[in-house]
Motif scaffolding. Structure first.
Motif, PDB file in Angstrom:
ATOM      1  N   UNK A  62       0.727  -1.141   0.132  1.00  0.00           N
ATOM      2  CA  UNK A  62      -0.206  -0.143  -0.306  1.00  0.00           C
ATOM      3  C   UNK A  62       0.659   1.925   0.322  1.00  0.00           C
ATOM      4  N   UNK A  63       2.204   1.271   0.315  1.00  0.00           N
ATOM      5  CA  UNK A  63       3.673   2.315   0.305  1.00  0.00           C
ATOM      6  C   UNK A  63       3.590   2.763  -0.807  1.00  0.00           C
ATOM      7  N   UNK A  64       3.678   1.335  -1.666  1.00  0.00           N
ATOM      8  CA  UNK A  64       3.806   1.531  -2.963  1.00  0.00           C
ATOM      9  C   UNK A  64       2.655   2.529  -4.078  1.00  0.00           C
ATOM     10  N   UNK A  65       1.525   1.658  -3.975  1.00  0.00           N
ATOM     11  CA  UNK A  65       0.515   2.370  -4.610  1.00  0.00           C
ATOM     12  C   UNK A  65       0.543   3.780  -3.753  1.00  0.00           C
ATOM     13  N   UNK A  66       0.812   4.262  -3.009  1.00  0.00           N
ATOM     14  CA  UNK A  66       0.406   5.384  -2.941  1.00  0.00           C
ATOM     15  C   UNK A  66       1.677   6.662  -3.200  1.00  0.00           C
ATOM     16  N   UNK A  67       3.306   5.939  -3.136  1.00  0.00           N
ATOM     17  CA  UNK A  67       3.715   6.789  -3.780  1.00  0.00           C
ATOM     18  C   UNK A  67       3.775   6.237  -5.461  1.00  0.00           C
ATOM     19  N   UNK A  68       2.892   5.676  -6.142  1.00  0.00           N
ATOM     20  CA  UNK A  68       2.402   5.263  -7.753  1.00  0.00           C
ATOM     21  C   UNK A  68       1.538   6.744  -7.269  1.00  0.00           C
ATOM     22  N   UNK A  69       0.626   6.720  -5.966  1.00  0.00           N
ATOM     23  CA  UNK A  69      -0.189   7.988  -6.828  1.00  0.00           C
ATOM     24  C   UNK A  69      -0.156   9.176  -7.024  1.00  0.00           C
ATOM     25  N   UNK A  72       1.583   1.720 -15.587  1.00  0.00           N
ATOM     26  CA  UNK A  72       1.846   1.995 -14.483  1.00  0.00           C
ATOM     27  C   UNK A  72       0.346   3.431 -14.241  1.00  0.00           C
ATOM     28  N   UNK A  73       0.525   4.280 -15.105  1.00  0.00           N
ATOM     29  CA  UNK A  73       0.140   6.191 -15.088  1.00  0.00           C
ATOM     30  C   UNK A  73      -1.584   5.160 -15.230  1.00  0.00           C
ATOM     31  N   UNK A  74      -2.039   4.068 -16.267  1.00  0.00           N
ATOM     32  CA  UNK A  74      -3.745   3.610 -15.915  1.00  0.00           C
ATOM     33  C   UNK A  74      -3.694   3.435 -14.242  1.00  0.00           C
ATOM     34  N   UNK A  75      -2.787   2.623 -14.503  1.00  0.00           N
ATOM     35  CA  UNK A  75      -3.315   2.226 -12.831  1.00  0.00           C
ATOM     36  C   UNK A  75      -3.392   2.893 -11.663  1.00  0.00           C
ATOM     37  N   UNK A  76      -2.264   3.869 -12.347  1.00  0.00           N
ATOM     38  CA  UNK A  76      -2.493   5.279 -11.403  1.00  0.00           C
ATOM     39  C   UNK A  76      -3.381   5.990 -11.843  1.00  0.00           C
ATOM     40  N   UNK A  77      -3.817   6.301 -12.314  1.00  0.00           N
ATOM     41  CA  UNK A  77      -5.084   7.364 -12.731  1.00  0.00           C
ATOM     42  C   UNK A  77      -6.766   6.299 -12.198  1.00  0.00           C
ATOM     43  N   UNK A  78      -6.265   4.775 -11.351  1.00  0.00           N
ATOM     44  CA  UNK A  78      -7.652   4.051 -11.160  1.00  0.00           C
ATOM     45  C   UNK A  78      -6.950   4.269  -9.544  1.00  0.00           C
ATOM     46  N   UNK A  79      -6.399   4.819  -9.527  1.00  0.00           N
ATOM     47  CA  UNK A  79      -6.239   5.201  -7.877  1.00  0.00           C
ATOM     48  C   UNK A  79      -5.794   5.600  -7.351  1.00  0.00           C
ATOM     49  N   UNK A  80      -6.214   7.573  -8.669  1.00  0.00           N
ATOM     50  CA  UNK A  80      -6.281   8.388  -8.128  1.00  0.00           C
ATOM     51  C   UNK A  80      -7.551   8.844  -7.736  1.00  0.00           C
ATOM     52  N   UNK A  81      -8.572   8.031  -8.371  1.00  0.00           N
ATOM     53  CA  UNK A  81     -10.390   7.891  -8.249  1.00  0.00           C
ATOM     54  C   UNK A  81     -10.543   7.079  -6.804  1.00  0.00           C
ATOM     55  N   UNK A  82      -9.375   6.240  -6.252  1.00  0.00           N
ATOM     56  CA  UNK A  82     -10.043   5.716  -5.426  1.00  0.00           C
ATOM     57  C   UNK A  82      -9.489   6.102  -3.548  1.00  0.00           C
ATOM     58  N   UNK A  83     -10.572   5.501  -2.987  1.00  0.00           N
ATOM     59  CA  UNK A  83     -10.061   6.232  -1.629  1.00  0.00           C
ATOM     60  C   UNK A  83      -9.989   4.858  -1.265  1.00  0.00           C
TER      61      UNK A  83
END
Length: 190
Positions: A34-41, A135-146
């Motif tokens: 989850x920390x990794x996803x936070x950095x991507x986001x 990775x950018x597409x995945x980031x776009x999904x993360x930006x939409x999420x809580x």
């Protein structure tokens, strides 16, 4: 859409693609991931630069030396995270996840400081395996999420939410997680 055990997020990514108007809540108890996803986001440019640097080193390493390089990265990630920035840790972890054995997450070995410790997979990956656009597409999904890093029972679930729960499998608990016991399986089912 609520994903209580996000993992790599395949189902959530599918939902995000098919239902672009839906709110997303993602959660996983795996703090490293989850920390990794936070950095991507939250740290796009620095993450992108660091990830591409790690990939470039791997791609330019002779194939017969790539497993050794993977293990150097894994050792550094497990034993020396204090010597790297959070973005370096995240970029290295994403690289490790893309090149590991069968996409498995193993983190219960003392040998790897109870952090990510999956062995390498095959090492003949080409540059397109690390497509930064994905990775950018995945980031776009993360930006939409809580995004949460909680036990499943603590995740806020809105009324009328569609809840998806794919917990660690009971028969593979030793491989994937010592945290999700039979008691927790029963609690989730209830």
């Amino acid at each position: 859409f609520v994903d209580l055990f996000f993992g790599a997020g395949a189902v959530t990514c599918w939902v995000a693609d098919k239902y672009p108007d839906k709110n997303l809540i993602i959660n996983d108890l795996n703090t490293e991931m989850m920390l990794m996803y936070g950095e991507i986001r939250n740290n796009r440019n620095n993450f992108r630069d660091e990830y591409l640097k790690v990939v470039d080193i791997f791609i330019n390493t002779p194939i017969d030396q790539r497993k050794a390089l993977y293990n150097v990265y894994k050792c550094r990630h497990a034993w020396f995270p204090h010597k790297a920035s959070s973005v370096e840790i995240a970029a290295t972890l994403l690289f490790l996840l893309k090149t590991n054995f069968n996409g498995i997450w193993v983190s219960h070995y003392k040998k790897w400081n109870m952090r990510y410790g999956t062995p390498p997979g095959h090492v003949k990956y080409k540059e397109e395996s690390f497509d930064i656009n994905k990775v950018e597409q995945f980031r776009d999904m993360l930006l939409r999420a809580e995004v949460y890093n909680l036990s499943f029972e603590d995740v806020p679930i809105p009324e009328r939410a569609w809840v998806f729960a794919d917990p660690p499998y009971r028969d593979t608990r030793k491989m994937y997680s010592d945290q999700f016991t039979d008691e927790l399986q029963s609690k989730l089912a209830a």
